[in-house]
Design a protein around this motif. Structure first.
Motif, short mmCIF file in Angstrom:
data_model
loop_
_atom_site.label_atom_id
_atom_site.label_comp_id
_atom_site.label_asym_id
_atom_site.label_seq_id
_atom_site.Cartn_x
_atom_site.Cartn_y
_atom_site.Cartn_z
N THR A 1 1.05 -1.28 0.09
CA THR A 1 -0.02 0.06 0.06
C THR A 1 1.02 1.24 0.20
O THR A 1 1.86 1.46 0.77
CB THR A 1 -1.06 0.14 1.13
N THR A 2 0.53 2.23 -0.99
CA THR A 2 1.24 3.43 -1.06
C THR A 2 0.33 4.50 -0.43
O THR A 2 -0.81 4.44 -0.33
CB THR A 2 1.85 3.78 -2.48
N ASP A 3 1.07 5.67 -0.07
CA ASP A 3 0.34 6.94 0.56
C ASP A 3 -0.14 7.89 -0.70
O ASP A 3 -0.87 8.64 -0.18
CB ASP A 3 1.21 7.59 1.46
N GLU A 4 0.07 7.39 -1.92
CA GLU A 4 -0.76 8.04 -3.04
C GLU A 4 -0.75 7.18 -3.97
O GLU A 4 -0.03 6.08 -4.01
CB GLU A 4 0.22 9.35 -3.53
N GLN B 1 -3.72 3.08 -5.09
CA GLN B 1 -2.98 2.92 -3.73
C GLN B 1 -2.91 1.48 -3.16
O GLN B 1 -1.68 1.35 -2.45
CB GLN B 1 -3.84 3.86 -2.66
N ASP C 1 4.68 7.54 -9.33
CA ASP C 1 3.07 8.42 -9.10
C ASP C 1 3.21 8.92 -10.58
O ASP C 1 3.79 8.80 -11.57
CB ASP C 1 3.35 9.35 -7.94
#
Length: 962
Positions: free
Chosen positions: A757-760, A784, A807
């Motif tokens: 999981t990524t923050d963006e 995300q 991103d």
């Protein structure tokens, strides 16, 4: 001293009998090139001590006669005279030729192969005479000789009388060579009568003296496969020469019809050449004597110096043993006489630990002194410092030294040689300097390659392709070099043609796309190209995937935007509209600079990108379409990329967009629109992140305002809410609000799932492979919650992996290397646990906790059992406050978690500390747990699951007053 000669022609023993078949009417020709013992076909006088051997005179006479006949009929040539031969080498080192032995002896043969002993298929011993047999010789692992040789042996029983022995070695390619014939007399009594535990032979010498033999094992195969034994030159008794050298040595049989006779040898003072020394003056005798009786003179027939029939060498007259040492097989080394290397010229570039070896892909030999300096007898050692290329040497550039001209001397600063100046090529404007820093990789001539890359900046970072110059062209997953992109076979043929790419123009894109389109997994082909400095997966760098690339004409949403993309057509009243199937424009594009035009085919990568290093991100070239692109003008988000675009687009930036966009608004009755009479402006002016919208995948994150289908089509966002965000240079991060760290789950014998999981929002690429991460699977979609499922994996194999998420601003997250191991094909997969996290109980020192995991299915379909371990450390060696530490094999209690079926096992957690709402961090006990599965029928077990760590505490029932 050089290398002992190998015969130019062989005269097999059994092929020289002429006339009638009567025994004594045959004229027997002898051949034994390396029998320096003086023994021919007759036993030498004194070789059988009368005082210790009880052999009847009639037996000895018969032995002599049989020896003569057997050698003529049974013996075969020894070795192989072919220069550089790959044939095996074999010589009998025990017993000694002409020796008297017991009836039971150990026969030992020294065997060597230039490709290693693994190439030896068989070694056999043939016995004829009083005893007749053929037996296999077996390697004795306790013996190891120089040059990768080994001893093969067998214990044989002989009948009284004379027997001849010949060893034959055969390799896996069917090449076979034989040893020289060894003739022995088996005595029914006590052998030769000497008080020796072992046979009196060369192998007895090597039991104490660990010295290399003077033969092909240590000196190479320039003269073919040949060898000597200790007793060829040495005698343990009865010699007046120093070093126990024989007083007579028989030279090798090279030419003619008769073997040369034994020659007298004298050596008293081992210094060098002694003009006065010799048979008449043994006290002054040395390695080489005025009368030709030196031990270095009597055997050499083909060497450069001190041949048996040659004239004295006026240069090499010093102590022979200084350069030619027994421990090195008497091989001569340039560095024993010359500094290593001399501190001048290009020696540092071609010699030493930093020199390339092999130096270039087209020349797999390391440089030797003889590559550039004369070794011919009339030039070497004449006191003149020369740079004379030996003839017929193929140099690294593929040229040959024949006809080459060199200039300069050993102290000069420059020299044009065939290595750096291919024959027939125009002379370079500046001579290649000898003293240039070495070794000499591609950068010696190609100075635009920048191994250090562009200087990193906060916005761009280094931008380069990083070759490791001295490596060979890599296969999949091997270290990267110049040859990863360039064709080495073309370097020889096209180096002077002016083609800087060394690949056909049509192949440039293929080189780029091959690296940037790595296979998605085992089913898509072998692992793709990985750029790295060795076999360290952590330091490797899999080239990023280029989604949307295509040289073929595509539809309006896929394919390369710059050529071959069907795109859209433009209607003067309605704006862009769908194109007819046969129309292939490249979008609006404004006015294009020559040579580009609407419908231009797919552009080569080098139209915009550099091949080696760049001062801009993404290896953008310093010159595009003849227009200079300033260094550090473009960063990785695309700020400044208009410099690149303007090299081909002559119209104003976003000219069509500026036709509608103005810097003022008109609002009436709650409706707002742009004032057409105001100043028309670029909605994404300089300083915006061009790559947010533009990329190889076409135009992304841009809402088309003209669809031809009205605003109900979902394009309202273009006017109501669409904007280009400010440039961002921070890469995505692993999310901290959840356990978003990348993890491998669902690992089976053929697959696994990697989740993170990524923050963006970012892409979901997974790099993985065996040893190195050369496969790339995943998706360019920006999300995300990421998950990539792998399939087609090999059972029982460890895979390395890492995630790469980019991103919308082209910032990249790349995690460290992790591993997982697939199960064997008959084992159950590893269970995945349900993380416990924080747990606790209200105002009590103990509690029960269900440890949950997801059930798995075994390959056999049998019922599975599970085993749970609980511990106070990650090694599960102790459990302080809980029970039980081990569940044993259980079925597990069924349940669910998040709608998924689970199994569980309840444990007791005790002595939990109280959260007093004051102490920080919160007091708790730390627990570790894991689970594994096994087939209830076959008892085959899975690997342990990943270890889950959790904390347990107790707290105030009043929740600290809140």
């Amino acid at each position: 001293m050089g290398e002992v000669a190998q015969p130019l022609s062989y005269i097999p023993y059994g092929r020289c009998v002429t006339g009638t078949p009567r025994f004594w009417s045959a004229r027997i020709r002898r051949w034994n090139p390396y029998d320096a013992s003086g023994a021919g076909f007759a036993v030498r006088a004194g070789s059988i001590p009368a005082r210790s051997v009880s052999v009847p005179r009639s037996v000895l006479v018969w032995a002599i006669l049989w020896s003569v006949f057997a050698r003529a009929a049974f013996a075969q040539p020894m070795g192989d005279p072919t220069p550089g031969t790959l044939a095996p080498l074999v010589v009998i080192v025990n017993p000694m030729d002409g020796g008297v032995v017991g009836q039971r002896i150990r026969v030992e043969a020294r065997v060597q192969h230039p490709l290693g002993l693994g190439a030896i298929a068989s070694v056999r011993l043939s016995i004829a005479g009083a005893s007749t047999s053929s037996i296999a010789l077996v390697q004795n692992a306790r013996y190891a000789g120089a040059g990768g040789s080994a001893i093969y042996e067998a214990t044989v029983a002989l009948l009284p009388g004379t027997s001849t022995l010949v060893a034959t070695a055969t390799d896996t390619e069917g090449r076979a060579t034989t040893s020289a014939v060894v003739s022995v007399v088996a005595n029914a009594g006590m052998g030769d009568g000497n008080l020796l535990v072992r046979d009196n032979s060369s192998q007895l010498c090597t039991a104490c003296h660990v010295l290399s033999d003077h033969g092909s094992e240590t000196l190479g195969r320039a003269y073919g496969a040949w060898t000597t034994t200790c007793r060829d030159c040495h005698a343990p008794h009865g010699t007046r020469n120093v070093e126990l050298i024989r007083e007579t040595i028989k030279p090798p049989f090279v030419t003619g019809t008769e073997a040369p006779p034994a020659r007298p040898v004298r050596i008293g003072t081992p210094t060098g050449y002694s003009a006065a020394g010799g048979v008449a003056n043994p006290g002054l005798a040395s390695f080489a004597n005025g009368d030709g009786s030196g031990p270095c003179q009597v055997c050499h027939t083909r060497t450069s110096r001190w041949r048996s029939g040659g004239t004295p060498d006026a240069v090499h007259v010093g102590r022979c043993g200084y350069c030619h040492r027994h421990e090195k097989g008497f091989s001569g080394r340039c560095q024993d006489c010359h500094p290593t290397p001399p501190s001048t010229g290009a020696h540092a570039a071609h010699h030493g630990p930093n020199a390339p070896e092999p130096p270039f892909p087209t020349d797999e030999r390391p440089f030797g002194c003889g590559t550039c300096h004369p070794t011919s007898p009339d030039s070497h050692g004449n006191g003149v410092e020369e740079i004379v290329l030996n003839p017929s040497i193929v140099l690294p550039g593929g040229t040959q030294t024949t006809g080459a001209q060199s200039s300069g001397s050993s102290t000069a600063t420059s020299c044009l040689v065939a290595c750096h100046y291919p024959l027939g090529a125009p002379a370079p404007s500046q001579a290649v300097t000898w003293s240039a820093a070495g070794p000499l990789p591609c950068t010696s001539c190609h100075s635009r390659i920048n191994p250090g890359g562009a200087a990193p900046t906060p916005r761009a970072g280094p931008s380069l392709h990083d070759p490791i110059f001295s490596e060979a062209r890599p296969a999949s997953g091997e270290p990267t070099s110049c040859w990863s992109c360039h064709e080495p076979a073309s370097h020889d043929a096209k180096h002077t043609t002016g083609n800087p790419g060394l690949v056909a123009s049509s192949a440039v894109n293929l080189v780029c796309v091959t690296c940037h389109s790595p296979p998605s997994g085992p089913g898509a082909g072998p692992q793709g190209q990985v750029l790295h400095h060795g076999n360290d997966a952590e330091s490797s760098a899999t080239p990023p995937v280029l989604p949307g690339w295509s040289e073929a004409t595509q539809d309006s949403t896929s394919g390369d935007f710059h050529g071959g993309r069907r795109g859209t057509c433009f209607d003067p009243n309605n704006g862009p509209v769908p194109c007819a199937p046969g129309v292939t424009p490249t979008g609006y594009g404004g006015t294009l600079r020559a040579p580009y035009y609407r419908g231009y085919p797919a552009m080569p990568c080098t139209a915009c990108h550099a091949g080696h290093a760049s001062r801009n991100s993404f290896l953008f070239a310093s010159t595009v379409n003849g227009v200079a692109v300033p260094a550090n003008a473009i960063d990785r988000t695309g700020v400044g990329a208009e410099r690149l675009c303007e090299a081909c687009h002559a119209g104003g930036r976003h000219e069509r967009c500026a036709a509608c966009h103005t810097d003022a608004m008109i609002c009436d009755s709650g409706q707002c629109w742009m004032d057409p009479s105001a100043n028309h402006v670029d909605p994404a002016g300089p300083g915006t992140a061009c790559f947010y919208c533009h990329g190889h995948e076409g135009i992304r994150f841009w809402t088309e305002p003209y669809s031809g289908q009205g605003m109900s089509s979902g394009n309202c966002a273009h006017c109501h809410g669409f904007s280009i965000p400010a440039p961002r240079y921070d890469p995505p991060r692993i999310a901290t609000w959840s356990d978003g760290a990348p993890r491998a789950t669902g690992v089976t014998w053929a697959g696994a799932t990697i989740s993170w999981t990524t923050d963006e929002a970012a892409s979901s690429w997974l790099e993985f492979g065996v040893g190195l991460p050369g496969w790339v699977a995943g998706s360019a979609d920006l999300v995300q919650n990421h998950s990539v499922t792998l399939s087609g994996l090999t059972p029982g194999t460890t895979y390395v992996w890492r995630v790469r998420s980019a991103d919308a601003q082209r910032n990249v997250l790349r995690t460290p290397i992790s591993t997982f191991t697939t199960t064997s094909s008959d084992a159950p997969p590893r269970p995945d646990v349900v993380p416990v996290g924080w747990t606790g109980v209200t105002a009590a020192p103990s509690m029960s906790q269900a440890l949950q995991w997801y059930p798995v299915t075994g390959p056999s379909g049998n019922t599975l059992e599970y085993r749970v371990q609980l511990g106070s450390d990650a090694t599960f060696t102790w459990l302080a406050s809980g029970a039980p530490p081990d569940s044993g094999w259980i079925a597990g209690a069924p349940g669910t978690n998040g709608g998924k079926a689970t199994l569980s096992f309840v444990v007791s957690l005790t002595n939990l500390p109280m959260d007093d709402c004051v102490t920080e961090p919160i007091p708790s006990n730390t627990y570790y747990w894991r689970v594994k599965a096994r087939d209830a029928v076959t008892r085959v077990e899975s690997d342990w699951s990943v270890i889950d760590v959790f904390q347990a505490t107790s707290w105030d029932s009043g929740h600290c007053g809140y």
